[in-house]
Every structure is written in structure tokens, then in C-alpha cells.
Design an enzyme around this catalytic site. Structure first.
Site, PDB file in Angstrom:
ATOM      1  N   LYS A  91     -11.611  -1.889   7.011  1.00 16.92           N
ATOM      2  CA  LYS A  91     -10.774  -2.791   7.773  1.00 16.92           C
ATOM      3  C   LYS A  91     -11.266  -2.865   9.215  1.00 16.92           C
ATOM      4  O   LYS A  91     -11.504  -3.936   9.732  1.00 16.92           O
ATOM      5  CB  LYS A  91      -9.307  -2.340   7.747  1.00 16.92           C
ATOM      6  CG  LYS A  91      -8.759  -2.075   6.337  1.00 16.92           C
ATOM      7  CD  LYS A  91      -8.598  -3.331   5.504  1.00 16.92           C
ATOM      8  CE  LYS A  91      -8.570  -3.079   4.005  1.00 16.92           C
ATOM      9  NZ  LYS A  91      -7.407  -2.406   3.493  1.00 16.92           N
ATOM     10  N   ASP A 131      -1.350   6.607   6.420  1.00 14.77           N
ATOM     11  CA  ASP A 131      -2.461   5.711   6.085  1.00 14.77           C
ATOM     12  C   ASP A 131      -2.621   4.754   7.263  1.00 14.77           C
ATOM     13  O   ASP A 131      -1.748   3.934   7.533  1.00 14.77           O
ATOM     14  CB  ASP A 131      -2.107   4.952   4.796  1.00 14.77           C
ATOM     15  CG  ASP A 131      -3.101   3.842   4.444  1.00 14.77           C
ATOM     16  OD1 ASP A 131      -4.056   3.617   5.200  1.00 14.77           O
ATOM     17  OD2 ASP A 131      -2.887   3.192   3.394  1.00 14.77           O
ATOM     18  N   TRP A 145       0.837  -1.213   0.000  1.00 15.02           N
ATOM     19  CA  TRP A 145       0.000   0.000   0.000  1.00 15.02           C
ATOM     20  C   TRP A 145       0.860   1.247   0.000  1.00 15.02           C
ATOM     21  O   TRP A 145       0.534   2.240  -0.657  1.00 15.02           O
ATOM     22  CB  TRP A 145      -0.981  -0.020   1.172  1.00 15.02           C
ATOM     23  CG  TRP A 145      -1.968  -1.127   1.048  1.00 15.02           C
ATOM     24  CD1 TRP A 145      -2.133  -2.174   1.906  1.00 15.02           C
ATOM     25  CD2 TRP A 145      -2.909  -1.336  -0.026  1.00 15.02           C
ATOM     26  NE1 TRP A 145      -3.128  -3.009   1.436  1.00 15.02           N
ATOM     27  CE2 TRP A 145      -3.618  -2.524   0.256  1.00 15.02           C
ATOM     28  CE3 TRP A 145      -3.219  -0.636  -1.191  1.00 15.02           C
ATOM     29  CZ2 TRP A 145      -4.614  -3.030  -0.574  1.00 15.02           C
ATOM     30  CZ3 TRP A 145      -4.211  -1.138  -2.029  1.00 15.02           C
ATOM     31  CH2 TRP A 145      -4.897  -2.316  -1.711  1.00 15.02           C
TER      32      TRP A 145
HETATM   33  C1  PLP Z   1      -6.914  -1.983   2.220  1.00 18.81           C
HETATM   34  C2  PLP Z   1      -5.888  -0.937   2.316  1.00 18.81           C
HETATM   35  C3  PLP Z   1      -5.775   0.066   1.338  1.00 18.81           C
HETATM   36  C4  PLP Z   1      -6.634   0.105   0.109  1.00 18.81           C
HETATM   37  O1  PLP Z   1      -7.808   0.735   0.385  1.00 18.81           O
HETATM   38  P1  PLP Z   1      -8.916   0.971  -0.732  1.00 18.81           P
HETATM   39  O2  PLP Z   1      -9.987   1.614   0.087  1.00 18.81           O
HETATM   40  O3  PLP Z   1      -9.305  -0.365  -1.276  1.00 18.81           O
HETATM   41  O4  PLP Z   1      -8.360   1.867  -1.761  1.00 18.81           O
HETATM   42  C5  PLP Z   1      -4.816   1.034   1.522  1.00 18.81           C
HETATM   43  N1  PLP Z   1      -4.004   1.022   2.595  1.00 18.81           N
HETATM   44  C6  PLP Z   1      -4.088   0.067   3.544  1.00 18.81           C
HETATM   45  C7  PLP Z   1      -3.170   0.108   4.714  1.00 18.81           C
HETATM   46  C8  PLP Z   1      -5.024  -0.937   3.422  1.00 18.81           C
HETATM   47  O5  PLP Z   1      -5.097  -1.885   4.371  1.00 18.81           O
END
Ligand code: PLP
Length: 359
Positions: free
Chosen positions: A194, A170, A100
Site C-alpha cells: 500500500k 494492522d 480487513w
Molecule cells: C490490503 C490490506 C490487507 C490485505 O493484505 P494482503 O497482503 O493482501 O493479505 C489487509 N489489511 C489492510 C488494512 C489492507 O489494506
């Protein structure tokens, strides 16, 4: 019958939340309609989004000089929005600790110079690099991290030394899993699928001075944080139902005792699983101990055949979505807030039994 769902995302939600939503499905609080059916400009929805923001601010102790945005497009759209909104000097430092972070880094390259100042790619992202003294460019607009690496199961337990630059993080897979000091970040954001709610909402918490009209030329109106902030996330139709469920999860966490209590609950679960992995002769964890995530726990047997057998038998026994990410293989147990302790205890019992049978 409900299973123990170890999915990395979309993931398990608190049963209480799902039951409440079911009760309100046909008639939300006397409105005679479902939240899915009401105007985002209605009084009822206004109450839902305002209450959700208020509860989130309380949970995370978000200072008044930060805006909370409920947006669409997931993290992946923010991978572009971040450079569009923040790259005044067209330069940013990225710490690449997994897929990511790498995707965010690659996306930023479309808009300016993204510099990888550290990476753990050399050991398949199984650790967090030392970020105490990185070579961060003088004119970098921000330093970017993915705080909990969902796929690899590592976590920044200490934030990088950004040398005064704005930190962008993130936190998708560790959102609301423990207390956090929002003031250390310029931007803290995550997809809710998540640990917080259903897919379709991304929450972006941004310090006000970073929300300006000075964005990269060509930035779509929708991706300008200022548009969203000026309109309280209601510039256009937001993901109403998702925001409503997030609001219920915030209340659930508050009832559980807030983020301090979540941290205790999550550490307890992770310890059960890691303690077992550390003494098992069959299973072993794949990441450096000091960098272990308490949300995503990858492990392997060392044999692809046994991994496959384990996943198959676990699924049949009601422990589902334990297959590791398609890029790494093995197993991964995601044990988010809503995973009860007995889910982890029973998984470990099952692993012990499997180990005895396959010794
Ligand atoms: C799942 C995830 C993403 C992707 O997110 P989307 O909403 O599908 O774009 C990005 N960063 C992390 C840490 C993730 O776990």
C-alpha cells in the site's frame, strides 16, 4: 508516460525509487548481478536487509525491545499467525471496522474465541466506533484493530482503550504516513504494497516479550514469530527484491524529512480533496468527517451512471484506478506517500470540470 495512479494497492511508488532500481537492475553496486539474482546469504543482500531494518527503526523510532520481521504471506497470513502466537488464553477482542478487520476476526475464530467488542457494520463501516470504554474480556490475550480502513476510508485517530491488554494493529494502508508511538502497540504490522513497497512483503514489528515458544499446538514453523526473529527474517529465502525496494523507500522518506514531513505532505493532499468534496454539489465523501482517512478517500456522486462516467473520463485523462472497492462502489482515491501534491490538485481540477459539465 506515467499516469496519476490512485490505486489502493499495489500502489504508486516514488519515481526516484523506481529510477534507482532501474539503474541497478543489471549490476547492483559492482556485484555484476541484479538483486533478483543474488543469494539471500550473500554479503550484498546482508547489507540490504540490515540497512533496511536500520532505516525503518530510525524512521519509526522503534525501541530496542521490538523485533522487525520481513515476512511473506501478506497480512492475510498474519491474520492466522497473530492468534497462533498470542492466544495463550484462546481469547481475543476484535474491533470490526471494515472488511480487513472482519477477515482477521473470522480467521482468529479458527484458533480460539474471537470476541467482536465493537463494530461499525451497522452503517457500512463509515465511522470508527467509540472505543474509550469497551467491554474487553478479562482474559483476552490482545485487542485487535485495523487502524486505517483501506476500503471504507476511515482511520482510528485515537487508539482504543485496551484496558491494559496488548494492542495488535494492522497498519497496512497508513504505514509510514505519519509519526507513530510504537510503544503503544504489542504488534504493529502491515503489507508493504500500500504505502511502502511492492507486493510480497509484510513487515511485522513485535515486542520481544510476545515472541515465545509458547504458541498454539500445530503452529507451522514458518509462522512462529520466534523462528523468524531468531533467524533475522532469514530462516528461509525471504522476498529479497521486495525488501530491497522497501529499503529504497525508507531512504526516500528519510530524504523527504522523515515521518513528520510525510504527515504534513499527506495532510495537505487530503485537505485539498476533502475541502473540494465538502463544497461540491455533485461529489460527496462517504464517511464521518472526524474519522476520515488521509490515505484513502472514498466519494460518490449519488448516481451509479455518473460514477461510471466519471471513472471512464478520469481514466482517459490519466487519473487511473479511481473505481471504489467492488464491495462498496463509487470512487476511491488512494493518496499514499508517493502521490505528489500536483496529482491531487489536478484530480480536483478534473472533478470541478466534470461537475460543471454534468450539472
Ligand atoms: C490490503 C490490506 C490487507 C490485505 O493484505 P494482503 O497482503 O493482501 O493479505 C489487509 N489489511 C489492510 C488494512 C489492507 O489494506
Amino acid at each position: 508516460m506515467r499516469v496519476y495512479n490512485f490505486s489502493a494497492g499495489p500502489a504508486v511508488l516514488p519515481e526516484e525509487v523506481l529510477k534507482e532500481a532501474a539503474e541497478e537492475m543489471l549490476d547492483y553496486k559492482g556485484t555484476g548481478m541484479s538483486v533478483m539474482e543474488m543469494s539471500h546469504r550473500s554479503k550484498a543482500f546482508d547489507g540490504i536487509i540490515k540497512e533496511a531494518e536500520k532505516d525503518l527503526r530510525e524512521l519509526m523510532n522503534i525501541p530496542d525491545n521490538y523485533k522487525v520481521l520481513f515476512l511473506q504471506g501478506g497480512c492475510s497470513l498474519q491474520f492466522a499467525a497473530i492468534p497462533m502466537n498470542l492466544m495463550k488464553n484462546k481469547k481475543a477482542a476484535y474491533i470490526v471496522t471494515g472488511q480487513w478487520a472482519k477477515k482477521a476476526y473470522q480467521e482468529a475464530q479458527l484458533y480460539g474465541e474471537a470476541v467482536a467488542v465493537a463494530s461499525s457494520a451497522d452503517k457500512t463501516f463509515s465511522y470508527i466506533p467509540d472505543c474509550s470504554d469497551l467491554d474487553i474480556p478479562e482474559d483476552a490475550d490482545y485487542v485487535y484493530i485495523c487502524e486505517n480502513n483501506t476500503i471504507y476510508g476511515t482511520k482510528f485517530w485515537e487508539l482504543p482503550n485496551t484496558k491494559g491488554k496488548t494492542l495488535v494493529s494492522d497498519v497496512s494502508s497508513c504505514f509510514l504516513s505519519e509519526p507513530v508511538d510504537v510503544t503503544k502497540y504489542g504488534v504493529i504490522y502491515g503489507g508493504v504494497q500500500k504505502n511502502v513497497g511492492p507486493a510480497g512483503v509484510v513487515i511485522v514489528i513485535v515486542r520481544e516479550d510476545l515472541i515465545t515458544d509458547d504458541v498454539l499446538p500445530g503452529t507451522p514453523t514458518m509462522m512462529k514469530w520466534k523462528t523468524q526473529a531468531d533467524n533475522d527474517s532469514l530462516y528461509n529465502t525471504p522476498p529479497c527484491y521486495g525488501i530491497y525496494i522497501c529499503g529504497k523507500v525508507f531512504k526516500w522518506i528519510k530524504n523527504m524529512g522523515g515521518l513528520e514531513a510525510m504527515k504534513v505532505h499527506n495532510e495537505k493532499k487530503a485537505k485539498i480533496l476533502y475541502d473540494f468534496l465538502d463544497q461540491s454539489k455533485l461529489f460527496k465523501g462517504t464517511v464521518e468527517k472526524k474519522d476520515r482517512s488521509i490515505m484513502n478517500v472514498p466519494f460518490v456522486t449519488g448516481s451509479d451512471e455518473l460514477d461510471a462516467k466519471f471513472i471512464k473520463e478520469a481514466t482517459a485523462a490519466g487519473f487511473v484506478n479511481l473505481k471504489g472497492h467492488r464491495t462498496v462502489g463509487g470512487m476511491r482515491a488512494s493518496i499514499y506517500n508517493a502521490m505528489p501534491i500536483e496529482g491531487v490538485e489536478k484530480l480536483v481540477e478534473f472533478m470541478k470540470k466534470f461537475e460543471a459539465e454534468n450539472a
